[in-house]
Write a protein that holds these residues in place. Structure first.
Motif, PDB file in Angstrom:
ATOM      1  N   UNK A  70       0.826  -1.216   0.000  1.00 32.40           N
ATOM      2  CA  UNK A  70       0.000   0.000   0.000  1.00 32.40           C
ATOM      3  C   UNK A  70       0.854   1.258   0.000  1.00 32.40           C
ATOM      4  N   UNK A  71       1.910   1.254   0.810  1.00 31.02           N
ATOM      5  CA  UNK A  71       2.792   2.427   0.852  1.00 31.02           C
ATOM      6  C   UNK A  71       3.474   2.630  -0.497  1.00 31.02           C
ATOM      7  N   UNK A  72       3.910   1.519  -1.080  1.00 32.87           N
ATOM      8  CA  UNK A  72       4.567   1.606  -2.386  1.00 32.87           C
ATOM      9  C   UNK A  72       3.593   2.184  -3.417  1.00 32.87           C
ATOM     10  N   UNK A  73       2.346   1.770  -3.330  1.00 37.01           N
ATOM     11  CA  UNK A  73       1.345   2.289  -4.266  1.00 37.01           C
ATOM     12  C   UNK A  73       1.122   3.791  -4.042  1.00 37.01           C
ATOM     13  N   UNK A  74       1.117   4.191  -2.759  1.00 34.79           N
ATOM     14  CA  UNK A  74       0.986   5.624  -2.473  1.00 34.79           C
ATOM     15  C   UNK A  74       2.070   6.412  -3.195  1.00 34.79           C
ATOM     16  N   UNK A  75       3.315   5.912  -3.080  1.00 36.09           N
ATOM     17  CA  UNK A  75       4.434   6.599  -3.727  1.00 36.09           C
ATOM     18  C   UNK A  75       4.226   6.628  -5.234  1.00 36.09           C
ATOM     19  N   UNK A  77       1.493   6.432  -6.999  1.00 33.97           N
ATOM     20  CA  UNK A  77       0.390   7.294  -7.427  1.00 33.97           C
ATOM     21  C   UNK A  77       0.739   8.769  -7.216  1.00 33.97           C
ATOM     22  N   UNK A  78       1.376   9.074  -6.076  1.00 32.83           N
ATOM     23  CA  UNK A  78       1.718  10.460  -5.788  1.00 32.83           C
ATOM     24  C   UNK A  78       2.729  11.003  -6.799  1.00 32.83           C
ATOM     25  N   UNK A  79       3.550  10.102  -7.354  1.00 28.81           N
ATOM     26  CA  UNK A  79       4.552  10.552  -8.329  1.00 28.81           C
ATOM     27  C   UNK A  79       4.064  10.314  -9.765  1.00 28.81           C
ATOM     28  N   UNK A  80       2.766  10.143  -9.910  1.00 27.70           N
ATOM     29  CA  UNK A  80       2.145  10.048 -11.239  1.00 27.70           C
ATOM     30  C   UNK A  80       2.633   8.872 -12.077  1.00 27.70           C
ATOM     31  N   UNK A  81       2.936   7.763 -11.433  1.00 31.18           N
ATOM     32  CA  UNK A  81       3.390   6.593 -12.195  1.00 31.18           C
ATOM     33  C   UNK A  81       2.198   5.839 -12.774  1.00 31.18           C
ATOM     34  N   UNK A 298      -9.780  -1.147  -7.853  1.00 35.87           N
ATOM     35  CA  UNK A 298     -10.431  -0.600  -6.667  1.00 35.87           C
ATOM     36  C   UNK A 298      -9.395  -0.193  -5.604  1.00 35.87           C
ATOM     37  N   UNK A 299      -8.374  -1.029  -5.422  1.00 29.07           N
ATOM     38  CA  UNK A 299      -7.322  -0.690  -4.457  1.00 29.07           C
ATOM     39  C   UNK A 299      -6.608   0.587  -4.877  1.00 29.07           C
ATOM     40  N   UNK A 300      -6.344   0.694  -6.163  1.00 23.32           N
ATOM     41  CA  UNK A 300      -5.654   1.887  -6.663  1.00 23.32           C
ATOM     42  C   UNK A 300      -6.507   3.124  -6.381  1.00 23.32           C
ATOM     43  N   UNK A 301      -7.793   3.020  -6.661  1.00 23.91           N
ATOM     44  CA  UNK A 301      -8.678   4.175  -6.448  1.00 23.91           C
ATOM     45  C   UNK A 301      -8.801   4.526  -4.974  1.00 23.91           C
ATOM     46  N   UNK A 306      -7.250   8.784  -0.996  1.00 24.77           N
ATOM     47  CA  UNK A 306      -6.738   9.188   0.317  1.00 24.77           C
ATOM     48  C   UNK A 306      -5.397   9.920   0.239  1.00 24.77           C
ATOM     49  N   UNK A 307      -4.856  10.109  -0.957  1.00 26.52           N
ATOM     50  CA  UNK A 307      -3.550  10.779  -1.054  1.00 26.52           C
ATOM     51  C   UNK A 307      -3.649  12.207  -0.534  1.00 26.52           C
ATOM     52  N   UNK A 308      -2.655  12.635   0.244  1.00 27.07           N
ATOM     53  CA  UNK A 308      -2.656  14.040   0.668  1.00 27.07           C
ATOM     54  C   UNK A 308      -2.253  14.919  -0.522  1.00 27.07           C
ATOM     55  N   UNK A 309      -2.470  16.228  -0.381  1.00 28.05           N
ATOM     56  CA  UNK A 309      -1.970  17.141  -1.406  1.00 28.05           C
ATOM     57  C   UNK A 309      -0.443  17.099  -1.364  1.00 28.05           C
ATOM     58  N   UNK A 310       0.183  16.939  -2.512  1.00 26.03           N
ATOM     59  CA  UNK A 310       1.637  16.774  -2.521  1.00 26.03           C
ATOM     60  C   UNK A 310       2.329  18.142  -2.482  1.00 26.03           C
ATOM     61  N   UNK A 311       3.600  18.170  -2.053  1.00 30.05           N
ATOM     62  CA  UNK A 311       4.265  19.464  -1.828  1.00 30.05           C
ATOM     63  C   UNK A 311       4.240  20.403  -3.037  1.00 30.05           C
TER      64      UNK A 311
END
Lengths: 489, 482
Positions: A70-75, A77-81, A298-301, A306-311
Motif C-alpha cells: 500500500x505504501x509503495x502504491x501511495x508513492x 500514485x503520488x509521483x504520477x506513475x 479498486x485498491x488503486x482508487x 486518500x492521497x494528501x496534497x503533494x508538496x
C-alpha cells in the motif's frame, strides 16, 4: 585532483554537459518487514528484530506485507506513475554474509510502477524529472567489521526491511538539480509519511549515474555509477568530483570506463569498486515462493482518494491562492504539518502576508525540525491566530505581539490571558494618548523649541518619550499621527 | 484394512494399550532399522513421553490420536535436528515446526523419528545421502527408491503406520512403487511447504505414505489446506478425503491412458504386463477407458532438470556457513569461508545440480534454458489439463523397472535421471497423483501404478485407488528384514 576549485568547475561546465540519473532507495515505515512479521524498528539491538524468514532459516517462506504494498502504491500514485496491475518478484543472487538467503527478493523485469515524475522549483523555474520506474524490494542486513578484534559480525535487523527503489531518467543536468530532485523526492515521501527520508541513517539512500558529453552533443557519454552518497553535502561533492574526474580524463584524451565507484566521504574522493566486465551476474529468476503481485483498480482508487496534497501542488496553491512568492511557498511547505499550520493561521486571520512573515521570522526561528517540532509547538495554529488577531484589531503592535509570543512560548498560555495578566494591550485611545503627549511636551520645552526651529529629527525623541511614558504600549501609528498633529499644529 | 486404520480402531475399542503399541514398535525399529536404514534418528524418549500423555488425556476426538508417524528429514519439527540428509546442516535444529508437522501433532500423531532421504531430496534411489543408502525392506540389496526412501521403507517395514515425504519429481511415488505401498503427491498448493526444506520451490509438495488409500486419506485430511505462511497454498476447500476413500469405487469412472506413458522401449515387460492387467480390472469394475495424449511428454525430463536445478541452485544459496549448520574450519577470507563450507558440506549430486542450475540461470543462457523450459512446462501443464477435461483420472505406470540394485546406477546420473520419466511431468503440471501397488514381478518385487487427477481432485484419486484395492487386493510382498 583533491581540492575542488570553483573556477575549474565553471571551466569544465562550459565545455561539458553533465547527464545524470539518480537511483534512490527509500525504506518504508511499516510496522513489520516486507517478507516477515518481524519488527521493522530501527535501532533494536543486533539480531533481535528478526524472524526465521529474514534470517533465511531452512524452510522459511516469504509472506508479502500488504501494508508495504500500500505504501509503495501511495508513492507510485503520488509521483504520477502508471501502476502495473500485475508485477513480479524475482530473486537477485549473490553471496554475502549480510544476505541470508543468498538472494534478495526484488522486482526486476516486471516492476509495479512505470514512468511518473518528480517536480520541483529550481532558480525560480519549475522542473520536472521523469521517472523510469519504481519497484519494491527487501533490504539486506549489515556486516559490521571490528578490526581491533579481527572479527566481522552480521546484524540481520535490516534484512527484509521494505524498500522502494525510485529510478529517474537521465534528465538531471547539474549538481544543484540533483540536490533539488533528491530533496523534492524526499519531501514527497515525507508528505505521504512512508519514509523517514534520512540519508545519514540510511533509510533514504542515493546512487548517481553520471556521464559527460560536449555541450551541443546529443549522444550520451559512458556512464559511471556512484555509490555510498550518504548526505546532501556528499551528494554535491561526489557529483562535482566525478564531473571533474571525467572531464580531466576526456581532456587528456582518455576514455571513461563503465564502472561502479564508491564515494569515500573521509577522503573526499571516489574509488573504483568494479568495472562492467567484473559486474556480478545476479542470475535473476522469478521468485517461486510468491505469487505475482496483482493490484486491482479498486485498491488503486482507494489509495488515490486518500492521497494528501503533494508538496509541489501545495506550493503552487500557496502561490496562487495566498499570493506567496516561490521562496515563501517553498519555506512554508517544507513539511505538511508546517503547511497546515500556515494555512490555518492564514485563514483564521484573513491575512496571508502577516501569517507568512510572522511564521517565518518568529515561529521558524524556534524550530529545528519543521516536521516533528511544529506538531508539538506552542503557540499552535489556533493560539498563534488569536495572537495575530490581536494585532489586526490593534490591541497589539508588532513589537508587543513579538513580546507576547515569547511569553506564550515560555508560559504556554493563550495571548488574551497574557495581555490581560500583564496589561500588555496597546493604548490606541486618542484621549489617553493626548494626555501623555501633552505631558511630555510640557516637560520638554527646550526640545520643543529646537524642533520648532527645524530640528526635525527630534520628532523621534518625542515619540520615544511618549512610548516610555506609556510603557511601550502606545499604538505607534495613532501616537505618531496625534503627535504630528500636536507638534505641527 | 491398513495398519493405520486398524491401530486406531484397536485403540478406540481398547483392544490394545498405547504403551504396549510403542513398546513393540520400539523393539521392532531397533531390530529392523539397522537392516533398512530408514530412520536417521528415532525419537524413543519422545514417543514414550507422548504415549503417557495421550493415554491419560484420552484425546480420542483427535483424528490421529496416538498413531506413530515418521517424518522425512526435509520437514522441520521444533527443536529437532533437520538435516536434509546433508552434512551442511550438521547440528542444525529447527527453531519452529513445519505447518504439516504442527497439524499432525495437533491431530494427536506421535512422531517416531527422522527418516533418511536423498540429500536435499535430490535422487531417485536414496543413495545420495550422507548417512548411508536406505535398503528396500522387500530385498535388502535393492534400493527403496528416492528421494523419500526412508519414508517408504519405514511404512513397508512396519516401523510406523504412516509417514510424510516430499515429491518434487516423483520422490513420493517412486519409492512407494518400489516398496509396495501407497504414496500420494497432492496438487501443488494443496499442502503447505512452510518449514519444509526447499529443493525446487515450484515443484515441491509434501504428501503421505501408508498401507492403502484410506490410510493416506486420513493423513492428507489433516495436512491439507491453505496456510498463511505459504503464499502458494490455495484457498480451495479441503474435500472429505476419508469419505471418498471409504466409498471408493471404479464404477462409471472415465480413465484416460496417456499413450506416451505406454511405451515398451526401456520399460520392463513385467511392468507393461501388470499395467495392462490393472486396466482389465478397471474395465471389469465398470470403468471406461480412453486413450489420451500428452504430446510434450518427451521433453518432461529435460524441462524438469532445468527448472528443478535452477530453483535448487537458488534455494541452496542460503547454506553458506554463516548462520547455522556446518562451517569450514580454516578459511582465509569471507569468500573462502563460503566456498570451503559449501565444497565440504554438499555431496556430489547436490553440487552437480547446483552447477547445472547456476549455469542455466546465467546471463546469456537464461532465455535459451530456463525461460524456454518454463515455456514448455506451461505446454505440458495445458496438455494435462486438457486431457483431464475428457476423463476423470489418468492412469500410468510409475517406474520403468522394479527396484534396482544399490550401486547399479550411482555412476550414471543420466540413467538415474531417466528413472523419473513417468513422474516428473506431473510435478511440472502441478496436478495430484497417487502411486499404489498393482502387482509384483517374477522376483516378487512390487510394481506400482499411478492415478493422476485434475487440480485439487485428490478425493477422486483416493476413491479410484480404494476402488482398485477392493476389487483387486495385492498380497503384500514378503519382508526381507526380520
Amino acid at each position: 585532483m583533491s581540492v575542488i576549485n570553483n573556477e575549474d568547475v565553471e571551466k569544465v561546465l562550459k565545455k561539458f554537459e553533465p547527464v545524470m540519473g539518480l537511483e534512490v532507495h527509500a525504506q518504508l515505515k511499516t510496522t513489520t518487514k516486507l517478507m516477515s512479521a518481524a519488527s521493522n524498528q530501527f535501532g533494536s539491538s543486533p539480531n533481535t528484530a528478526v524472524s526465521t524468514i529474514c534470517t533465511g532459516m531452512p524452510g522459511a517462506l516469504p509472506v508479502l506485507n500488504k501494508k508495504a504494498v500500500q505504501m509503495a502504491l501511495q508513492a507510485g500514485l503520488a509521483l504520477d506513475c502508471e501502476i502495473q496491475k500485475r508485477s513480479v518478484f524475482s530473486r537477485k543472487h549473490y553471496f554475502y554474509p549480510d544476505l541470508p538467503k543468498g538472494y534478495q527478493i526484488s522486482q526486476y523485469d516486471r516492476p509495479y510502477a512505470l514512468k511518473g515524475a518528480v517536480q520541483f522549483y529550481l532558480n525560480g523555474e519549475k522542473r520536472k524529472i521523469a521517472l523510469t520506474r519504481i519497484h519494491l524490494e527487501e533490504d539486506a542486513g549489515k556486516n559490521l567489521h571490528f578490526d581491533d578484534r579481527g572479527v566481522s559480525l552480521v546484524d540481520l535487523n535490516r534484512s527484509s526491511v521494505p524498500l522502494i527503489e525510485i529510478v529517474s531518467e537521465p534528465e538531471i543536468r547539474s549538481t544543484a538539480e540533483a540536490a533539488a530532485y533528491l530533496k523534492a523526492l524526499r519531501l514527497a515521501l515525507r508528505y505521504l509519511d512512508i519514509c523517514e527520508g534520512n540519508l545519514e541513517e540510511g533509510n533514504f539512500r542515493c546512487d548517481a549515474n553520471i556521464s559527460l558529453r560536449p555541450r551541443g552533443e546529443q549522444k550520451f557519454g559512458t556512464r559511471v555509477e556512484l555509490k555510498n552518497i550518504n548526505s546532501f553535502r556528499n551528494l554535491e561533492r561526489a557529483i562535482t568530483y566525478e564531473i571533474l574526474r571525467q572531464a580531466d580524463l576526456l581532456d587528456s584524451g582518455g576514455k571513461i570506463t563503465q564502472e561502479t565507484r564508491l564515494w569515500d566521504a573521509d577522503q573526499n574522493k571516489s574509488i573504483s569498486m568494479r568495472s562492467k566486465e567484473e559486474a556480478a551476474d545476479y542470475r535473476y529468476m522469478p521468485e517461486p515462493d510468491l505469487l505475482p503481485l496483482e493490484i486491482v483498480e479498486r485498491d488503486i482508487e482507494d489509495i488515490r482518494k486518500k492521497l494528501p496534497e503533494m508538496p509541489i501542488a501545495r506550493m503552487d496553491r500557496f502561490i496562487r491562492d495566498y499570493g506567496r512568492n516561490i521562496y515563501d511557498a517553498d519555506v512554508l511547505t517544507a513539511s505538511s504539518s508546517l503547511a497546515d499550520y500556515y494555512e490555518t493561521v492564514s485563514k483564521a486571520i484573513q491575512d496571508p502576508q502577516l501569517a507568512s512573515t510572522f511564521i517565518q521570522t518568529n515561529v521558524l526561528a524556534h524550530i529545528a525540525n519543521v516536521e516533528t517540532d511544529i506538531e508539538t509547538f506552542f503557540p499552535d495554529a489556533k493560539a498563534l491566530s488569536d495572537l495575530l488577531l490581536k494585532m489586526k484589531d490593534k490591541t497589539l503592535s508588532l513589537n508587543l505581539a513579538k513580546e507576547v509570543f515569547e511569553i506564550m512560548m515560555a508560559e504556554k498560555k493563550p495571548a488574551a490571558q497574557i495581555i490581560s495578566e500583564k496589561g500588555m494591550a496597546q493604548v490606541s485611545d486618542d484621549s489617553a494618548l493626548l494626555a501623555v503627549i501633552e505631558k511630555v511636551i510640557a516637560e520638554n520645552p527646550g526640545q520643543l523649541a529646537e524642533l520648532k526651529a527645524g530640528k526635525d529629527k527630534l520628532f523621534g525623541f518625542f515619540m520615544g518619550q511618549c512610548q516610555k511614558a506609556l510603557g511601550g504600549k502606545g499604538n505607534p501609528a495613532t501616537l505618531k499621527e496625534l503627535l504630528e498633529k500636536k507638534l505641527k499644529g | 484394512m491398513g495398519r493405520l486404520s486398524q491401530l486406531r480402531d484397536d485403540l478406540k475399542n481398547k483392544k490394545i494399550r498405547l504403551t504396549e503399541v510403542y513398546d513393540d514398535l520400539i523393539v521392532k525399529i531397533k531390530t529392523r532399522n539397522p537392516q533398512v536404514n530408514a530412520y536417521l534418528e528415532v525419537f524413543e524418549e519422545e514417543m514414550r513421553a507422548r504415549t503417557k500423555i495421550l493415554e491419560t488425556e484420552a484425546s480420542e476426538a483427535a483424528p490421529l490420536a496416538g498413531l506413530p508417524i515418521g517424518i522425512k528429514d526435509m520437514i522441520s519439527m521444533k527443536n529437532h535436528v533437520v538435516s536434509a540428509s546433508s552434512k551442511i546442516l550438521e547440528g542444525y535444529r529447527a527453531p519452529r515446526s513445519a505447518t504439516v508437522t504442527e497439524k499432525l501433532k495437533k491431530a494427536g500423531a506421535i512422531f517416531t523419528g527422522r527418516l533418511n532421504c536423498d540429500e536435499f531430496a535430490m535422487g531417485s534411489s536414496n543413495e545420495n545421502t550422507s548417512f548411508g543408502a536406505v535398503k528396500n525392506p522387500v530385498d535388502l540389496a535393492r534400493t527403496a527408491g528416492g528421494s523419500s526412501g526412508g519414508s517408504a521403507a519405514a511404512v513397508a517395514a512396519e516401523l510406523c503406520v504412516g509417514s510424510l515425504g516430499t515429491d518434487t519429481g516423483g520422490s513420493i511415488r517412486l519409492p512407494a512403487a518400489f516398496c509396495g505401498i501407497v504414496g500420494m503427491k497432492p496438487t501443488y498448493g494443496r499442502v503447505s511447504r512452510s518449514g519444509v526444506i526447499a529443493f525446487a520451490s515450484s515443484l515441491d509438495q509434501v504428501g503421505p505414505f501408508a498401507d492403502d488409500a484410506l490410510d493416506c486419506a486420513e493423513i492428507l485430511q489433516v495436512i491439507a489446506g491453505r496456510d498463511a505462511r505459504d503464499s502458494t497454498t490455495m484457498p480451495v476447500p479441503v474435500e472429505n478425503y476419508v469419505a471418498a476413500a471409504k466409498n471408493g469405487s471404479l464404477k462409471g469412472l472415465k480413465i484416460g491412458l496417456p499413450k506416451e506413458y505406454f511405451i515398451s522401449e526401456g520399460v520392463s515387460p513385467e511392468i507393461v504386463k501388470q499395467t495392462q492387467a490393472a486396466i482389465e480390472v478397471f474395465k471389469k469394475e465398470g470403468a471406461t477407458i480412453k486413450e489420451v495424449s500428452i504430446p510434450h511428454t518427451e521433453y518432461g525430463i529435460a524441462v524438469y532438470y532445468l527448472v528443478a536445478t535452477a530453483e535448487a541452485a537458488s534455494n541452496l544459496s542460503r547454506y553458506d556457513g554463516i548462520r547455522y549448520g556446518k562451517r569450514a574450519k580454516d578459511f582465509a577470507s569471507m569468500k573462502d569461508l563460503i566456498i570451503k563450507t559449501r565444497s565440504e558440506g554438499f555431496g556430489a549430486e547436490v553440487k552437480r545440480r547446483i552447477m547445472l542450475g547456476t549455469f542455466s540461470l546465467s546471463s546469456g543462457y537464461y532465455d535459451a534454458y530456463y525461460s524456454k523450459a518454463q515455456y514448455v512446462r506451461s505446454k505440458i501443464q495445458n496438455e494435462f489439463l486438457n486431457a483431464l477435461k475428457e476423463v476423470d483420472v489418468l492412469f500410468a505406470p510409475v517406474t520403468t523397472s522394479t527396484a534396482f540394485k544399490i550401486g547399479e546406477k550411482v555412476n550414471d546420473p543420466l540413467a538415474m535421471y531417466l528413472s523419473d520419466i513417468f513422474t516428473v511431468s506431473i510435478n511440472l503440471a502441478g496436478v495430484p497423483a497417487i502411486a499404489f501397488p498393482i502387482g509384483h514381478d517374477s522376483k516378487g518385487l512390487p510394481i506400482g501404478g499411478q492415478f493422476i487427477g485434475g487440480p485439487f481432485q485428490e478425493a477422486k484419486l483416493l476413491a479410484a485407488t480404494a476402488g482398485f484395492e477392493k476389487a483387486h487386493p495385492i498380497t503384500k510382498a514378503k519382508l526381507a528384514c526380520q
